[in-house]
Design an enzyme around this catalytic site. Structure first.
Site, PDB file in Angstrom:
ATOM      1  N   GLY A 146       0.812  -1.219   0.000  1.00 33.56           N
ATOM      2  CA  GLY A 146       0.000   0.000   0.000  1.00 33.56           C
ATOM      3  C   GLY A 146       0.842   1.264   0.000  1.00 33.56           C
ATOM      4  CB  THR A 147       3.851   2.232   1.933  1.00 31.72           C
ATOM      5  OG1 THR A 147       3.234   1.921   3.186  1.00 31.72           O
ATOM      6  CG2 THR A 147       4.729   3.448   2.075  1.00 31.72           C
ATOM      7  CB  SER A 206      -1.791  -3.341   1.185  1.00 28.83           C
ATOM      8  OG  SER A 206      -0.858  -4.095   1.923  1.00 28.83           O
ATOM      9  CG  ASN A 261      -5.505   3.678   8.693  1.00 29.13           C
ATOM     10  OD1 ASN A 261      -5.895   4.671   8.072  1.00 29.13           O
ATOM     11  ND2 ASN A 261      -4.438   3.713   9.456  1.00 29.13           N
ATOM     12  CB  CYS A 300       3.577   4.554  15.141  1.00 28.81           C
ATOM     13  SG  CYS A 300       2.722   5.545  13.941  1.00 28.81           S
ATOM     14  CB  THR A 346      13.031 -10.128 -10.738  1.00 30.59           C
ATOM     15  OG1 THR A 346      14.098  -9.949 -11.675  1.00 30.59           O
ATOM     16  CG2 THR A 346      12.461 -11.527 -10.870  1.00 30.59           C
ATOM     17  CG  HIS A 371       0.156  -6.526   5.153  1.00 28.49           C
ATOM     18  ND1 HIS A 371       0.034  -6.103   6.453  1.00 28.49           N
ATOM     19  CD2 HIS A 371       0.526  -5.433   4.447  1.00 28.49           C
ATOM     20  CE1 HIS A 371       0.332  -4.819   6.539  1.00 28.49           C
ATOM     21  NE2 HIS A 371       0.631  -4.391   5.335  1.00 28.49           N
ATOM     22  CD  GLN A 382      -7.317  -0.889   6.963  1.00 23.74           C
ATOM     23  OE1 GLN A 382      -8.109  -1.778   7.282  1.00 23.74           O
ATOM     24  NE2 GLN A 382      -6.066  -0.890   7.384  1.00 23.74           N
TER      25      GLN A 382
HETATM   26  C1  LIG Z   1      -1.760  -0.454   5.959  1.00 18.15           C
HETATM   27  C2  LIG Z   1      -2.158   0.727   5.151  1.00 18.15           C
HETATM   28  C3  LIG Z   1      -1.292   1.271   4.193  1.00 18.15           C
HETATM   29  C4  LIG Z   1       0.102   0.740   3.990  1.00 18.15           C
HETATM   30  O1  LIG Z   1       0.092  -0.507   3.373  1.00 18.15           O
HETATM   31  P1  LIG Z   1       1.438  -1.404   3.428  1.00 18.15           P
HETATM   32  O2  LIG Z   1       1.159  -2.542   2.519  1.00 18.15           O
HETATM   33  O3  LIG Z   1       1.602  -1.817   4.855  1.00 18.15           O
HETATM   34  O4  LIG Z   1       2.548  -0.551   2.946  1.00 18.15           O
HETATM   35  C5  LIG Z   1      -1.723   2.346   3.466  1.00 18.15           C
HETATM   36  N1  LIG Z   1      -2.949   2.864   3.633  1.00 18.15           N
HETATM   37  C6  LIG Z   1      -3.821   2.358   4.536  1.00 18.15           C
HETATM   38  C7  LIG Z   1      -5.171   2.961   4.661  1.00 18.15           C
HETATM   39  C8  LIG Z   1      -3.454   1.281   5.325  1.00 18.15           C
HETATM   40  O5  LIG Z   1      -4.305   0.809   6.233  1.00 18.15           O
END
Ligand SMILES: *Cc1c(COP(=O)(O)O)cnc(C)c1O
Length: 381
Positions: free
Chosen positions: A69-70, A195, A147, A321, A233, A197, A175
């Site tokens: 996501g980042t 994302s 989130n 955090c 890759t 995970h 999310q």
């Molecule tokens: C977790 C999250 C991200 C970041 O995703 P990653 O895969 O951990 O880099 C970005 N935006 C929102 C809203 C998230 O909850």
């Protein structure tokens, strides 16, 4: 252990793990190879891309794999700005740091950034976005769902506004993906971040949807992977896992959402009626099916989380955090919470594996802990 921090990350679905294993073993070929061994892997990556595209009404040539996501958020904002070179962006005050810090980066490079505030439920007002549009606005980026507090934004209305003004529209759907209905064409979304995970897929993989023709410049320079837009890759096992997680989430979507909603609403009702001086953050109805964010008066959320941890329960503060040492969450401040209430906030995000008796146990623990902390609390807040 009772895991209630699914907005932070999720346990991979066992079928996802199984789908990935061969790609960490015998199916190690580089998708760019031209022999049969590699061409098979390339085909598997293509099929993953097609599956993911179909979940948002996009074409496979509009799905670009990223590290999560980042990265997707960084790509969308930085490359849009890079291609425009000047102008301004509209976003909200409750975005993920992947958006907000990227906006700081853009501001240092003389891109204007307007952050629209939200109401007490965390909703952004579409008219406020419209009023913020300037002649040089080239991008609107508003998250599909938050989130921390779970509020779902009026993505389709923002998309219609942006399209009507010829402004690109990006949404961080990390999310929201598989939790709310998404169709990039019906909703006029030009770029969308996902994302793995957060949807019971693997960490370190995600995708950015880019509407055909919206961006032309590569984000990472090098080889010809990802249609020349992101070199390197492919994370083949990750991509396979992401697609499998999305497939499972979409097939079971209605049933899963119904179960999560019932459990969420049951827990909200118990917490709100059995504990005094507690506030539910986020929109009561337009919220993610798995999100609960409570603010307890006269309670330090970080201490409550540590007590819950002792009782085998994983929950978190507003975001990954926050703690009493740091600033209160920007999201909780944006919805108007005092610092004290922001510090008294705990987020519970569930998934479909949760059991009803586990909820009862969690509620009993919260009740006991809150009573204890309030008895010990010296300052009125
Ligand atoms: C977790 C999250 C991200 C970041 O995703 P990653 O895969 O951990 O880099 C970005 N935006 C929102 C809203 C998230 O909850």
């Amino acid at each position: 252990m009772i895991y209630m921090d699914n907005a932070a990350t999720t346990k991979m679905h066992p079928e996802v793990v199984n789908a990935m294993l061969p790609y960490m073993g015998n199916r190690y070929g580089n998708p760019s190879g031209i022999y049969t061994f590699s061409k098979k892997i390339k085909k598997d990556v293509s099929e993953a891309r097609e599956l993911l595209a179909s979940t948002i009404g996009a074409g496979p040539e509009e799905i670009f794999f990223t590290s999560g996501g980042t990265e997707s958020d960084n790509w969308a904002l930085k490359m849009t700005a890079d291609e425009r070179r000047a102008g301004s962006v509209i976003t909200t005050s409750i975005e993920h740091h992947a958006i907000l810090k990227t906006c700081d980066f853009l501001e240092k490079r003389h891109i204007g950034v307007t952050k629209i505030g939200v109401d007490a439920d965390g909703k952004v007002n579409v008219n406020a976005i419209e009023r913020a549009i300037r002649p040089d606005t080239f991008l609107i980026s508003v998250m599909a769902a938050n989130n921390e507090i779970g509020t779902v934004q009026p993505v389709a209305r923002i998309g219609r506004l942006a399209r009507g003004r010829n402004i690109l529209f990006h949404t961080d759907a990390v999310q929201a993906y598989t939790n709310i209905y998404i169709d990039v064409n019906a909703m006029n979304v030009d770029m969308l971040s996902v994302s793995g995970h957060k949807i019971r897929g693997p960490k370190g993989v995600g995708f950015l949807y880019i509407r055909k023709g919206c961006l032309k410049t590569p984000f990472i320079n090098g080889g010809a992977q990802e249609m020349g837009m992101r070199a390197g890759t492919e994370n083949v096992a990750g991509i396979i896992g992401l697609a499998k997680a999305a497939q499972i989430a979409m097939i079971n979507r209605d049933k899963r959402i119904r179960r999560e909603r019932q459990m969420r609403d049951y827990m909200i009702k118990r917490v709100m009626t059995e504990i005094k001086d507690v506030r539910l953050n986020g929109d009561a109805s337009d919220r993610l099916p798995n999100n609960m964010s409570f603010s307890f008066s006269r309670v330090d959320g970080a201490t409550l989380i540590l007590m819950l941890d002792q009782q085998g329960i994983c929950a978190s503060a507003g975001s990954a955090c926050s703690s009493s040492q740091t600033q209160p969450s920007h999201v909780l401040k944006a919805i108007g919470l005092s610092d004290a209430l922001a510090y008294g906030t705990v987020r519970f995000t569930i998934n479909e594996e949760l059991q009803w008796n586990e909820i009862d146990y969690v509620v009993e623990c919260i009740k006991r802990n809150v009573a204890e902390l309030r008895r010990l609390s010296v300052n009125e807040n």
